[in-house]
Design a protein around this motif. Structure first.
Motif, PDB file in Angstrom:
ATOM      1  N   THR A  32      10.593  -0.711  -0.145  1.00  0.00           N
ATOM      2  CA  THR A  32      10.524  -1.542  -1.357  1.00  0.00           C
ATOM      3  C   THR A  32       9.923  -2.905  -1.034  1.00  0.00           C
ATOM      4  O   THR A  32       9.059  -3.415  -1.768  1.00  0.00           O
ATOM      5  N   GLU A  33      10.326  -3.501   0.078  1.00  0.00           N
ATOM      6  CA  GLU A  33       9.790  -4.813   0.454  1.00  0.00           C
ATOM      7  C   GLU A  33       8.328  -4.711   0.888  1.00  0.00           C
ATOM      8  O   GLU A  33       7.537  -5.612   0.639  1.00  0.00           O
ATOM      9  N   ALA A  34       7.999  -3.586   1.544  1.00  0.00           N
ATOM     10  CA  ALA A  34       6.590  -3.397   1.929  1.00  0.00           C
ATOM     11  C   ALA A  34       5.730  -3.354   0.670  1.00  0.00           C
ATOM     12  O   ALA A  34       4.636  -3.942   0.627  1.00  0.00           O
ATOM     13  N   GLU A  35       6.231  -2.664  -0.346  1.00  0.00           N
ATOM     14  CA  GLU A  35       5.467  -2.591  -1.599  1.00  0.00           C
ATOM     15  C   GLU A  35       5.280  -3.990  -2.197  1.00  0.00           C
ATOM     16  O   GLU A  35       4.177  -4.336  -2.629  1.00  0.00           O
ATOM     17  N   LYS A  36       6.352  -4.783  -2.184  1.00  0.00           N
ATOM     18  CA  LYS A  36       6.238  -6.155  -2.717  1.00  0.00           C
ATOM     19  C   LYS A  36       5.163  -6.936  -1.971  1.00  0.00           C
ATOM     20  O   LYS A  36       4.399  -7.700  -2.559  1.00  0.00           O
ATOM     21  N   THR A  37       5.132  -6.761  -0.657  1.00  0.00           N
ATOM     22  CA  THR A  37       4.153  -7.501   0.153  1.00  0.00           C
ATOM     23  C   THR A  37       2.734  -7.038  -0.176  1.00  0.00           C
ATOM     24  O   THR A  37       1.825  -7.862  -0.303  1.00  0.00           O
ATOM     25  N   VAL A  38       2.559  -5.723  -0.330  1.00  0.00           N
ATOM     26  CA  VAL A  38       1.224  -5.207  -0.684  1.00  0.00           C
ATOM     27  C   VAL A  38       0.818  -5.739  -2.058  1.00  0.00           C
ATOM     28  O   VAL A  38      -0.329  -6.164  -2.251  1.00  0.00           O
TER      29      VAL A  38
END
Ligand SMILES: Nc1ncnc2c1ncn2[C@@H]1O[C@H](COP(=O)(O)OP(=O)(O)OP(=O)(O)O)[C@@H](O)[C@H]1O
Ligand SMILES: [Mg+2]
Length: 210
Positions: free
Chosen positions: A116-122
């Motif tokens: 979920t956090e990786a998606e936010k960063t992308v």
């Protein structure tokens, strides 16, 4: 020359480890590497100064976003590759490093919160690219992978979310964990093959000098 920023809004997915592996491996190839440590905790800089054993490369610790922006610009003109390690929380220097990057690498672990956090960063990188009206290629790198259902699930979730992901991944290996103390880029074992795969894929994408 290419500026590669390593970022994630989540703490601990392996940003600094990946920065160490890339900086050390590229310096060993004879590239002129400049590593910029934008994390106020300065884990990368301490490693480079105190632990790292290998061909030297230039490192600067700079977490002030204004100075970082100027530093990235000036070093991009001098180096074969500029690698920027960023802090694991939403801060302005990480956004500056992403906005200034030719590419953004987002390491992630396999847990639900991690993806979920990786998606936010992308999404942040995509938003910054839009605001800057240019492309900022971004990809997720699965790190600390164990050959379990969880890692396969994470890869699936990343795909469902439509996030660009590198085919290369890094396993959960003692050799990577030890790196912060030993200062030696792994020379034997499975890590060597993984690091070569990561470098090859990044090079293929034009994110590293050929
Ligand atoms: N593939 C791996 N296998 C084993 N250990 C790893 C691996 N990747 C990272 N680690 C270990 O996990 C911990 C967190 O990694 P690292 O410090 O690189 O993350 P980070 O994203 O830079 O964290 P922060 O957000 O705090 O800056 C470290 O102890 C590191 O040695
Ligand atoms: Mg770090």
């Amino acid at each position: 020359m290419p500026v590669l920023t390593i970022a994630s809004s989540k703490g601990g997915p392996g940003k600094t480890t990946v920065a160490m592996l890339l900086a050390g491996s590229l310096a060993a190839e004879g590239r002129k590497v400049v590593a910029l440590d934008a994390d106020p905790t300065q884990a990368f800089s301490r490693w480079a100064a105190n632990a790292y054993e290998g061909p030297t490369f230039e490192t600067h610790a700079e977490s002030d976003e204004t100075r970082l922006a100027y530093l990235i610009d000036s070093k991009a003109g001098e180096a074969d590759i500029v690698i920027v390690d960023t802090a694991g929380f939403g801060n302005r220097s990480a956004a500056v490093a992403m906005t200034s990057a030719d590419a953004v690498l987002v390491p992630t672990l396999s847990g639900e919160a991690d993806v979920t956090e990786a998606e936010k960063t992308v999404r942040l990188a995509e938003g910054l690219a839009r605001a800057a009206r240019r492309e900022i290629p971004t990809a997720v790198l699965l790190n600390k992978v164990r050959r379990t259902q969880l890692a396969r699930h994470a890869a699936h979730e990343i795909q469902v979310a439509g996030l660009p992901r590198l085919e290369a991944s890094l396993s959960d290996l003692v050799a990577y964990g030890e790196l912060s103390y030993s200062g030696r880029i792994p020379q034997i074992g499975p890590a060597v093959i993984e690091i070569a795969g990561l470098l090859a894929e990044l090079r293929e994408r034009g994110w590293l000098p050929r």
